[in-house]
Design a protein around this motif. Structure first.
Motif, mmCIF file in Angstrom:
data_model
loop_
_atom_site.group_PDB
_atom_site.id
_atom_site.type_symbol
_atom_site.label_atom_id
_atom_site.label_comp_id
_atom_site.label_asym_id
_atom_site.label_seq_id
_atom_site.Cartn_x
_atom_site.Cartn_y
_atom_site.Cartn_z
ATOM 1 N N LEU A 7 52.981 -50.265 143.256
ATOM 2 C CA LEU A 7 53.342 -49.055 143.407
ATOM 3 C C LEU A 7 52.364 -47.975 144.022
ATOM 4 N N ASP A 10 53.521 -46.429 147.335
ATOM 5 C CA ASP A 10 54.719 -45.683 147.322
ATOM 6 C C ASP A 10 54.393 -44.398 146.648
ATOM 7 N N TYR A 11 53.422 -44.455 145.627
ATOM 8 C CA TYR A 11 53.055 -43.262 144.951
ATOM 9 C C TYR A 11 52.469 -42.399 145.734
ATOM 10 N N GLN A 13 52.559 -42.301 149.021
ATOM 11 C CA GLN A 13 53.389 -41.684 149.883
ATOM 12 C C GLN A 13 54.307 -40.413 149.688
ATOM 13 N N SER A 14 54.708 -40.607 148.382
ATOM 14 C CA SER A 14 55.367 -39.584 147.660
ATOM 15 C C SER A 14 54.569 -38.319 147.454
ATOM 16 N N ARG A 15 53.280 -38.485 146.788
ATOM 17 C CA ARG A 15 52.528 -37.551 146.553
ATOM 18 C C ARG A 15 51.974 -36.665 147.875
ATOM 19 N N SER A 20 56.063 -32.240 147.703
ATOM 20 C CA SER A 20 55.458 -32.885 146.353
ATOM 21 C C SER A 20 55.030 -31.844 145.219
ATOM 22 N N SER A 172 60.814 -47.086 138.197
ATOM 23 C CA SER A 172 59.755 -46.144 138.895
ATOM 24 C C SER A 172 60.659 -45.233 139.834
ATOM 25 N N ARG A 173 60.284 -43.861 140.030
ATOM 26 C CA ARG A 173 60.772 -42.959 140.702
ATOM 27 C C ARG A 173 60.415 -43.108 142.393
ATOM 28 N N TRP A 174 59.522 -43.846 142.517
ATOM 29 C CA TRP A 174 58.823 -44.233 143.759
ATOM 30 C C TRP A 174 59.216 -45.583 144.291
ATOM 31 N N ASN A 175 59.538 -46.385 143.322
ATOM 32 C CA ASN A 175 60.208 -47.756 143.770
ATOM 33 C C ASN A 175 60.926 -48.179 142.694
#
Length: 238
Positions: A7, A10-11, A13-15, A20, A172-175
């Protein structure tokens, strides 16, 4: 494999997205409770890719920073920056040889402490790593956020959901292919975990968007209006 080894990318990239909440309000709020770091040493536990540890040295004058994360997907610190990024689990800080005997002026848990398997053990380890006049900053999802989510998911009344403290698992909200588990809390369980393990809470902050950003990012304000956001504790060792 630990889910965070999957994760972390993915985390991050989201942040890094412009909209964000970390970019819009959380990091600014966290830094306000961290305070000046010029000339200080920093330990960032659950540091992700290490970007914030690097920033505190590169841009804010910290003399050195150590980041610890189980994901091990680290950025390369810039030349000349005294930044060390270690692969390690926050649940077993007392078993990381590179931390043995170290003391830090500032210790950070930025959205990571809820993942500790034994929070008391983790906090006691941190107490031994923190200078006697040091600062601990703990940023967590607000307890009301998980209460609302549990209420919606499990058809519980809000009060019952709020007091259902313990492990909480969800995609997970990221994946969404990865399920993560952490502890949910009440305000008192967070506060008492700190005071029971060698700390005195000095200040608490519940950041929200500025009026300007509420207008710029209405979808984020709509989410905050439902789920509240984060809560940040600044504590000192007893």
């Amino acid at each position: 494999m630990d889910p965070w080894q999957t994760l972390t990318t993915d985390y991050e990239q989201s942040r890094a997205r412009e909209d964000s909440l970390d970019q819009l309000m959380e990091w600014d709020a966290q830094r306000s409770l961290i305070g000046p770091v010029e000339g200080k040493t920093v330990l960032d536990i659950g540091c992700g890719n290490g970007e914030k540890a690097i920033e505190l040295v590169r841009d804010h004058g910290a003399t050195a920073a150590v980041g610890v994360d189980v994901g091990a997907q680290f950025l390369t610190p810039p030349d000349g920056a005294d930044v060390t990024l270690l692969t390690g689990d926050l649940s077993t800080l007392d078993e990381i040889p590179a931390l043995e005997g170290r003391r830090f002026d500032v210790v950070l848990f930025l959205q990571s402490l809820a993942y500790a398997q034994d929070r008391g053990r983790t906090l006691r380890a941190v107490r031994s790593l923190l200078a006697d006049d040091g600062v601990l900053v703990v940023s967590m999802a607000h307890p009301i956020r998980w209460a609302v989510e549990r209420s919606e998911r499990d058809d519980l009344r809000l009060g019952d959901a709020y007091h259902t403290v313990g492990p909480y698992s969800y995609p997970s909200r990221w994946n969404e292919d990865v399920t993560i588990t952490h502890t949910t809390d009440t305000f008192s369980s967070i506060h008492n975990s700190l005071t029971d393990n060698g700390f005195r809470v000095e200040r608490v902050l519940e950041p929200q968007l500025s009026e300007e950003k509420k207008q710029q990012y209405p979808h984020k304000q709509e989410w905050l209006a439902q789920y509240v956001g984060i809560i940040i504790f600044r504590a000192r060792p007893v």
